[in-house]
Design a protein around this motif. Sequence first.
Motif, PDB file in Angstrom:
ATOM      1  N   TYR A 235       0.823  -1.214   0.000  1.00  0.00           N
ATOM      2  CA  TYR A 235       0.000   0.000   0.000  1.00  0.00           C
ATOM      3  C   TYR A 235       0.858   1.267   0.000  1.00  0.00           C
ATOM      4  O   TYR A 235       0.374   2.348   0.310  1.00  0.00           O
ATOM      5  CB  TYR A 235      -0.934  -0.012   1.216  1.00  0.00           C
ATOM      6  CG  TYR A 235      -1.822  -1.230   1.268  1.00  0.00           C
ATOM      7  CD1 TYR A 235      -2.858  -1.417   0.341  1.00  0.00           C
ATOM      8  CD2 TYR A 235      -1.599  -2.227   2.230  1.00  0.00           C
ATOM      9  CE1 TYR A 235      -3.660  -2.558   0.381  1.00  0.00           C
ATOM     10  CE2 TYR A 235      -2.407  -3.368   2.270  1.00  0.00           C
ATOM     11  CZ  TYR A 235      -3.426  -3.521   1.350  1.00  0.00           C
ATOM     12  OH  TYR A 235      -4.223  -4.649   1.386  1.00  0.00           O
ATOM     13  N   GLU A 237       3.272   2.065   2.020  1.00  0.00           N
ATOM     14  CA  GLU A 237       3.494   2.577   3.372  1.00  0.00           C
ATOM     15  C   GLU A 237       4.932   2.304   3.807  1.00  0.00           C
ATOM     16  O   GLU A 237       5.498   1.245   3.518  1.00  0.00           O
ATOM     17  CB  GLU A 237       2.520   1.914   4.349  1.00  0.00           C
ATOM     18  CG  GLU A 237       1.063   2.251   4.055  1.00  0.00           C
ATOM     19  CD  GLU A 237       0.090   1.287   4.710  1.00  0.00           C
ATOM     20  OE1 GLU A 237      -1.115   1.596   4.738  1.00  0.00           O
ATOM     21  OE2 GLU A 237       0.534   0.220   5.200  1.00  0.00           O
ATOM     22  N   ASN A 257       4.110   2.337  10.938  1.00  0.00           N
ATOM     23  CA  ASN A 257       4.211   2.819   9.559  1.00  0.00           C
ATOM     24  C   ASN A 257       3.549   4.192   9.445  1.00  0.00           C
ATOM     25  O   ASN A 257       2.901   4.673  10.378  1.00  0.00           O
ATOM     26  CB  ASN A 257       3.605   1.817   8.564  1.00  0.00           C
ATOM     27  CG  ASN A 257       2.128   1.528   8.820  1.00  0.00           C
ATOM     28  OD1 ASN A 257       1.370   2.406   9.247  1.00  0.00           O
ATOM     29  ND2 ASN A 257       1.694   0.296   8.561  1.00  0.00           N
ATOM     30  N   ASP A 258       3.771   4.816   8.288  1.00  0.00           N
ATOM     31  CA  ASP A 258       3.276   6.190   8.146  1.00  0.00           C
ATOM     32  C   ASP A 258       1.771   6.259   7.903  1.00  0.00           C
ATOM     33  O   ASP A 258       1.221   7.368   7.796  1.00  0.00           O
ATOM     34  CB  ASP A 258       4.051   6.943   7.055  1.00  0.00           C
ATOM     35  CG  ASP A 258       4.016   6.252   5.711  1.00  0.00           C
ATOM     36  OD1 ASP A 258       3.383   5.174   5.585  1.00  0.00           O
ATOM     37  OD2 ASP A 258       4.625   6.782   4.757  1.00  0.00           O
ATOM     38  N   TYR A 259       1.095   5.108   7.844  1.00  0.00           N
ATOM     39  CA  TYR A 259      -0.369   5.109   7.842  1.00  0.00           C
ATOM     40  C   TYR A 259      -0.901   5.286   9.260  1.00  0.00           C
ATOM     41  O   TYR A 259      -1.994   5.816   9.470  1.00  0.00           O
ATOM     42  CB  TYR A 259      -0.889   3.806   7.228  1.00  0.00           C
ATOM     43  CG  TYR A 259      -2.388   3.628   7.310  1.00  0.00           C
ATOM     44  CD1 TYR A 259      -3.251   4.487   6.633  1.00  0.00           C
ATOM     45  CD2 TYR A 259      -2.942   2.589   8.069  1.00  0.00           C
ATOM     46  CE1 TYR A 259      -4.644   4.325   6.708  1.00  0.00           C
ATOM     47  CE2 TYR A 259      -4.320   2.410   8.145  1.00  0.00           C
ATOM     48  CZ  TYR A 259      -5.154   3.290   7.466  1.00  0.00           C
ATOM     49  OH  TYR A 259      -6.528   3.124   7.553  1.00  0.00           O
TER      50      TYR A 259
END
Length: 283
Positions: A235, A237, A257-259
């Motif tokens: 995705y 990420e 993660n950056d999500y």
Amino acid sequence: MKKIFYNKFGLGLLLSSMMFISCDDSGDATGYSNLIVAEDVVGTISLDSPLTNSQTVREGDEGVYTYTITLNKPQSIDIHVSVLQTAGDADDSDFEYDHELIIPAYTTSVSGEIKILNDDEDEDDETFTLRVSNANTSNASITSQELSFTIIDCYSDLAGTYSYSTTNVSAPTGEFAAGPVTGNVTFTAVGGGVYNLSDASFGGWRGLYGPGNIATGVQFVDLCGEIAYAGVDQYNEVFTFSNLVINGADMSFHWENDYGEYGDTTLTRTDGSNWPNFVLQQP
């Protein structure tokens, strides 16, 4: 008869003269006269970042370093520039380089490359020095430069399967899994201390979203004992590590993660050995 004789004689002289001129002008087999070699041709050597005249590099990085030789004006012939190893105990199993660079006729530049090689041997630090150009370079004045390298060994041997226990898994959409979520993760070596991870969430996505959910495409990187995530998941990420603790066969850390998903994982070696004394790579 006399008139015809002189015509033939004159024609013969003309043909002989043309043949003589043609041979003289094509002396270098290129169709150009050797007399047009330019004078005062000066070359400069520029180093492309991060290459400097002296550097310490990590073997596992498998770094590639480049530089460019540029002439102030073109020549009508090829310019041959030698590159020689002048010092050090590293050899062609440790690095590769262009032994000779050629600036083609009527051009003004050429680029050279130095590549650090990674192997599977546990070695002491190695060094080498290269000299680019020397006094034997013809038809151009190029001041030589010496490039010195120290190679730090970065052998990594982490391929295998490890058991994990992941707790406190959360997602920004409100999902939460106290855990522990347990299972196995596989590190598959791709070279240079880089490993593909079978699940970068270490079961965290399975705890959040149910069976079959894994984070793929992310890699684990070990460069001289400094570890980090690399790449992005399916995705797009980006994952990061923090709070690293090594305790024998157990390696604990916080991942996110950056999500906005995150969790706390303990990886356990099952081969009877301990984890190296890893530290986290600095951004």
